[in-house]
Motif scaffolding. Structure first.
Motif, PDB file in Angstrom:
ATOM      1  N   ALA A  40     -27.582   3.753  -2.276  1.00 25.84           N
ATOM      2  CA  ALA A  40     -28.587   2.877  -2.857  1.00 25.84           C
ATOM      3  C   ALA A  40     -28.224   2.630  -4.318  1.00 25.84           C
ATOM      4  O   ALA A  40     -27.518   3.445  -4.930  1.00 25.84           O
ATOM      5  N   PRO A  41     -28.679   1.552  -4.914  1.00 23.64           N
ATOM      6  CA  PRO A  41     -28.369   1.264  -6.316  1.00 23.64           C
ATOM      7  C   PRO A  41     -28.766   2.422  -7.220  1.00 23.64           C
ATOM      8  O   PRO A  41     -29.876   2.941  -7.134  1.00 23.64           O
ATOM      9  N   GLY A  42     -27.827   2.837  -8.057  1.00 18.34           N
ATOM     10  CA  GLY A  42     -28.096   3.908  -9.002  1.00 18.34           C
ATOM     11  C   GLY A  42     -28.059   5.299  -8.416  1.00 18.34           C
ATOM     12  O   GLY A  42     -28.368   6.270  -9.112  1.00 18.34           O
ATOM     13  N   ALA A  90     -33.393   1.766   2.413  1.00 18.84           N
ATOM     14  CA  ALA A  90     -32.633   0.598   1.962  1.00 18.84           C
ATOM     15  C   ALA A  90     -31.415   1.037   1.162  1.00 18.84           C
ATOM     16  O   ALA A  90     -31.523   1.857   0.242  1.00 18.84           O
ATOM     17  N   ALA A  91     -30.278   0.518   1.534  1.00 13.12           N
ATOM     18  CA  ALA A  91     -29.014   0.905   0.888  1.00 13.12           C
ATOM     19  C   ALA A  91     -27.884   0.081   1.505  1.00 13.12           C
ATOM     20  O   ALA A  91     -28.100  -0.681   2.450  1.00 13.12           O
ATOM     21  N   GLY A 114     -18.893  -1.765   4.174  1.00 13.13           N
ATOM     22  CA  GLY A 114     -20.333  -1.571   4.131  1.00 13.13           C
ATOM     23  C   GLY A 114     -21.121  -2.769   4.618  1.00 13.13           C
ATOM     24  O   GLY A 114     -20.630  -3.895   4.661  1.00 13.13           O
ATOM     25  N   THR A 115     -22.364  -2.471   4.987  1.00 11.04           N
ATOM     26  CA  THR A 115     -23.296  -3.519   5.386  1.00 11.04           C
ATOM     27  C   THR A 115     -24.656  -3.174   4.773  1.00 11.04           C
ATOM     28  O   THR A 115     -25.060  -2.020   4.740  1.00 11.04           O
ATOM     29  N   ARG A 116     -25.331  -4.207   4.288  1.00 13.15           N
ATOM     30  CA  ARG A 116     -26.558  -3.947   3.536  1.00 13.15           C
ATOM     31  C   ARG A 116     -27.767  -3.874   4.455  1.00 13.15           C
ATOM     32  O   ARG A 116     -27.940  -4.709   5.351  1.00 13.15           O
ATOM     33  N   VAL A 117     -28.592  -2.887   4.208  1.00 10.97           N
ATOM     34  CA  VAL A 117     -29.868  -2.743   4.913  1.00 10.97           C
ATOM     35  C   VAL A 117     -30.984  -2.822   3.878  1.00 10.97           C
ATOM     36  O   VAL A 117     -30.981  -2.066   2.903  1.00 10.97           O
TER      37      VAL A 117
END
Length: 121
Positions: A40-42, A90-91, A114-117
């Motif tokens: 996930a972001p960060g 979400a990641a 990767g694939t975004r969820v």
């Protein structure tokens, strides 16, 4: 050369389900283990679920009982069925595989892009 290609990401609402798929292709002699990671972001990349060549599985505590990892040895694929998704799931999800390209080679770790969820509350 080995490639891992993920598919199945997308945007869902909290409580819904998604299935991610990953296909390994290229010069593959054997696959020792396959896994799904997420970032996930960060945050650091973390292991979500893994499965070895014997079918033994392991899961992050946060997804136990909701996510299921399965593997098709003949097709060199690994799926991740994700149920009851929450916003904290979400990641970007990455497929990983430990692959040997020949009998004389050693095991090497390979990653997909990767694939975004995304999960809306």
């Amino acid at each position: 050369q080995v490639q891992l290609v993920e598919s199945g990401g997308g945007l869902v609402q909290a409580g819904e389900s998604l299935r991610l798929s990953c296909a390994a292709s290229g010069s593959i002699f054997s696959i020792k283990a396959m896994a799904w990671y997420r970032q996930a972001p960060g945050k650091f990349r973390e292991l979500v679920a893994g499965i070895n060549k014997n079918g033994d599985t392991n899961y992050a505590d946060s997804v136990k009982g909701r996510f299921t990892i399965t593997r098709d040895h003949a097709a060199n694929t690994v799926d991740l069925k994700m149920n009851k998704l929450q916003p904290e799931d979400a990641a970007r999800y990455y497929c990983a595989a430990t692959i040997r390209t020949s009998d004389s080679d050693h095991d090497r770790n390979n990653w997909g892009r990767g694939t975004r969820v995304s999960v809306s509350s």
